[in-house]
Design a protein around this motif. Sequence first.
Motif, short mmCIF file in Angstrom:
data_model
loop_
_atom_site.label_atom_id
_atom_site.label_comp_id
_atom_site.label_asym_id
_atom_site.label_seq_id
_atom_site.Cartn_x
_atom_site.Cartn_y
_atom_site.Cartn_z
N GLY A 1 0.74 -0.89 -0.30
CA GLY A 1 0.17 -0.07 0.17
C GLY A 1 1.26 1.27 0.37
O GLY A 1 1.94 0.91 0.75
N CYS B 1 4.97 3.41 -1.87
CA CYS B 1 3.97 2.11 -2.01
C CYS B 1 5.36 1.55 -1.56
O CYS B 1 6.50 1.24 -2.11
CB CYS B 1 3.97 1.60 -3.77
SG CYS B 1 2.76 0.38 -3.69
N VAL C 1 -2.27 0.21 -6.70
CA VAL C 1 -3.04 0.77 -5.68
C VAL C 1 -3.32 1.95 -6.34
O VAL C 1 -2.68 3.04 -6.59
CB VAL C 1 -1.88 0.57 -4.71
CG1 VAL C 1 -1.51 -1.13 -4.02
CG2 VAL C 1 -0.51 1.89 -4.86
N CYS D 1 -6.27 -2.47 -6.44
CA CYS D 1 -6.83 -2.26 -4.97
C CYS D 1 -7.41 -0.96 -4.84
O CYS D 1 -5.92 0.15 -5.33
CB CYS D 1 -6.21 -2.90 -4.37
SG CYS D 1 -7.19 -2.12 -2.60
#
Length: 263
Positions: free
Chosen positions: A82, A96, A165, A194
Motif C-alpha cells: 500500500g 508504495c 494501488v 486495489c
Amino acid sequence: MPDLTELNVRVLQTELVWQDAAANRLQLAKQLLDCTGADVIVLPEMFSSGFSMQSADIAEPEGETLNWLKQQAVLTQAALVGSVATRIKQGCVNRCYFVTPDGEVTYYDKKHLFRMAGEHQAYVAGNERVVVRYRGWRLLLQVCYDLRFPVFSRNRNDYDIALYVANWPAARAHAWRTLLQARAIENQAYVLGCNRVGTDGNGISYRGDSLIVDFLGKPLADVAPASPAILAAALNLAALNQYRQQFPAYLDTDAFALIPAKL
C-alpha cells in the motif's frame, strides 16, 4: 519462507478517513482480521490519509505507519502492499511499500504524478521501476496514474504480477477496469488493482471496482461497485508459465529503451 506455486492474494477495497492516519490504521487492522490465509494483501493508495495534496500536513517520516505495516505483516503472516505519503530529504513522495512478515521492506516512489489534481506540485516523482521478489514470485509495484503508461509497466520478462494501488475516481471507472485488463493481456501477467470507495475530503467519489485479473485478462475476483469488500484469489505460477510457453508473444516484442527527454 519457502517458494509457493500457488499464491493466495487479497485486495482490500475500503473507505478511508480523510487525513487521519490513526483512524485509518485502526479500521484497517480490523479488516485485516478477515484476510486469514493470505500470502499477499493489497491496500489502497495513500491508505493512511486519502489522496490529499496537503503533503506538508499529512506526509510522515518513515515511522509510525511503516511500523504498523511491519506489525500487521507479522500478525497476518502475509506481505502487505500500500502507499503512504512519506517525507524524505528531497521532499514528499507517494511511496508504495511492500512489507514482508520477516520485516523486509521494499518501496517504490510513484513516478507518474497526477497533474490534474496538482500531485506534481505537492510530491516529488520517483524515477525507478521496482520489481520485488517474494516466495518465488516477481511483483511489479505501481501506483494509480501509472496504469495509464504501458511503456513504464511493460513486462521485460521480469515480473509475474503487477500490483496497482489507487484512489481512482468513479468518474473514470471504465478506464480503470479496461486498463487493468489490458495490462494483464499485453504483459501476460496477473494484475491486481486495489481502489478505495467512498468520498474524500475534496468531495470526489470513488466506487472501487477493484479487480484481480488473470494473464488472459479475465477477472478472477470482482465486486459490486461502491461497497467495501475483500477480493480473494489463488494465483497459479505453473499455469502462468505454461501459458507463456504455449503463446510466447513476449518473444516478438519490440526492442527499445527509455531515454530521458532533454529539457
